[in-house]
Motif scaffolding. Structure first.
Motif, PDB file in Angstrom:
ATOM      1  N   PRO A 167      16.019   8.562   5.561  1.00 52.03           N
ATOM      2  CA  PRO A 167      16.437   9.760   4.848  1.00 52.03           C
ATOM      3  C   PRO A 167      16.642   9.498   3.361  1.00 52.03           C
ATOM      4  O   PRO A 167      16.984   8.387   2.959  1.00 52.03           O
ATOM      5  N   ASP A 168      16.399  10.511   2.575  1.00 49.31           N
ATOM      6  CA  ASP A 168      16.570  10.414   1.118  1.00 49.31           C
ATOM      7  C   ASP A 168      18.079  10.455   0.823  1.00 49.31           C
ATOM      8  O   ASP A 168      18.754  11.433   1.141  1.00 49.31           O
ATOM      9  N   THR A 169      18.584   9.401   0.221  1.00 46.40           N
ATOM     10  CA  THR A 169      20.037   9.323  -0.039  1.00 46.40           C
ATOM     11  C   THR A 169      20.347   9.402  -1.536  1.00 46.40           C
ATOM     12  O   THR A 169      21.449   9.098  -1.947  1.00 46.40           O
ATOM     13  N   ARG A 170      19.396   9.856  -2.332  1.00 47.70           N
ATOM     14  CA  ARG A 170      19.641   9.974  -3.768  1.00 47.70           C
ATOM     15  C   ARG A 170      20.668  11.058  -4.038  1.00 47.70           C
ATOM     16  O   ARG A 170      20.719  12.077  -3.373  1.00 47.70           O
ATOM     17  N   GLU A 223       0.821  -1.200   0.000  1.00 48.42           N
ATOM     18  CA  GLU A 223       0.000   0.000   0.000  1.00 48.42           C
ATOM     19  C   GLU A 223       0.860   1.257   0.000  1.00 48.42           C
ATOM     20  O   GLU A 223       0.485   2.280  -0.541  1.00 48.42           O
ATOM     21  N   GLU A 224       2.000   1.196   0.625  1.00 44.70           N
ATOM     22  CA  GLU A 224       2.856   2.362   0.758  1.00 44.70           C
ATOM     23  C   GLU A 224       3.695   2.625  -0.483  1.00 44.70           C
ATOM     24  O   GLU A 224       4.269   3.676  -0.625  1.00 44.70           O
ATOM     25  N   GLY A 225       3.827   1.647  -1.360  1.00 43.68           N
ATOM     26  CA  GLY A 225       4.592   1.836  -2.579  1.00 43.68           C
ATOM     27  C   GLY A 225       6.092   1.935  -2.358  1.00 43.68           C
ATOM     28  O   GLY A 225       6.785   2.646  -3.066  1.00 43.68           O
ATOM     29  N   ARG A 226       6.616   1.221  -1.369  1.00 43.67           N
ATOM     30  CA  ARG A 226       8.048   1.272  -1.079  1.00 43.67           C
ATOM     31  C   ARG A 226       8.828   0.451  -2.080  1.00 43.67           C
ATOM     32  O   ARG A 226       8.387  -0.598  -2.513  1.00 43.67           O
ATOM     33  N   THR A 227      10.013   0.918  -2.398  1.00 41.43           N
ATOM     34  CA  THR A 227      10.917   0.168  -3.265  1.00 41.43           C
ATOM     35  C   THR A 227      11.708  -0.826  -2.417  1.00 41.43           C
ATOM     36  O   THR A 227      11.720  -0.738  -1.181  1.00 41.43           O
ATOM     37  N   ALA A 228      12.390  -1.742  -3.082  1.00 41.46           N
ATOM     38  CA  ALA A 228      13.214  -2.715  -2.368  1.00 41.46           C
ATOM     39  C   ALA A 228      14.310  -2.014  -1.572  1.00 41.46           C
ATOM     40  O   ALA A 228      14.634  -2.405  -0.439  1.00 41.46           O
ATOM     41  N   GLY A 229      14.886  -0.942  -2.123  1.00 38.48           N
ATOM     42  CA  GLY A 229      15.919  -0.181  -1.418  1.00 38.48           C
ATOM     43  C   GLY A 229      15.384   0.486  -0.163  1.00 38.48           C
ATOM     44  O   GLY A 229      16.049   0.518   0.873  1.00 38.48           O
ATOM     45  N   ALA A 239      16.523  -0.180   3.738  1.00 44.14           N
ATOM     46  CA  ALA A 239      16.944   0.915   4.614  1.00 44.14           C
ATOM     47  C   ALA A 239      16.104   0.952   5.881  1.00 44.14           C
ATOM     48  O   ALA A 239      16.622   1.188   6.978  1.00 44.14           O
ATOM     49  N   GLN A 240      14.804   0.699   5.758  1.00 46.73           N
ATOM     50  CA  GLN A 240      13.946   0.686   6.936  1.00 46.73           C
ATOM     51  C   GLN A 240      14.285  -0.493   7.837  1.00 46.73           C
ATOM     52  O   GLN A 240      14.222  -0.378   9.062  1.00 46.73           O
ATOM     53  N   ALA A 241      14.667  -1.608   7.268  1.00 54.08           N
ATOM     54  CA  ALA A 241      15.055  -2.768   8.070  1.00 54.08           C
ATOM     55  C   ALA A 241      16.337  -2.497   8.845  1.00 54.08           C
ATOM     56  O   ALA A 241      16.518  -2.996   9.954  1.00 54.08           O
TER      57      ALA A 241
END
Length: 99
Positions: free
Chosen positions: A94-97, A67-73, A77-79
Motif C-alpha cells: 500500500p502507498d504510505t506517503r 526492471e520494475e523500478g522499485r525503491t529501497a523503501g 515493504a515487500q519483504a
C-alpha cells in the motif's frame, strides 16, 4: 544497471561459438569490454557448459526489481509483506506517503 549490462553482455557474446564453458565466455566478454558491470555478470555465471545464449541468460543473476523500478523503501515493504505465497518483487504494497 543490470539490464543494460545484460544487453552489453549479449552484444559481447554475439559471435561466440556454443557450446562454451564459463571461462570461454568470460574471456570473450573481457575481450569485448572492460565495463565493470558486464564483467561482474560474466563472473557470476556458474561453472557450467552452456549450449546456447538462452542457457547463459538463465544463469545470469538479474534482480527483477531493476526492471520494475522499485525503491529501497518499496523493496523493504515487500519483504515485510505477510503474503509469502507470492514472489517478493510481485507483492502489492500500500502507498504510505503522507499527503
Amino acid at each position: 544497471m543490470q539490464n543494460q549490462d545484460w544487453a552489453q553482455m549479449q552484444e559481447a557474446l554475439r559471435d561466440i561459438d556454443f557450446p562454451a564453458d564459463k571461462d570461454t565466455i568470460l574471456a570473450h566478454v573481457e575481450e569485448y569490454t572492460s565495463d565493470g558491470g558486464v564483467l561482474r555478470l560474466a563472473r557470476t555465471l556458474p561453472p557450467e557448459l552452456y549450449r546456447n545464449m538462452s542457457e547463459v541468460r538463465s544463469s545470469v543473476r538479474l534482480d527483477p526489481s531493476v526492471e520494475e523500478g522499485r525503491t529501497a523503501g518499496q523493496k523493504a515493504a515487500q519483504a515485510r509483506s505477510h503474503n509469502k505465497h507470492v514472489a517478493e518483487y510481485l507483492r502489492q504494497v500500500p502507498d504510505t506517503r503522507l499527503s
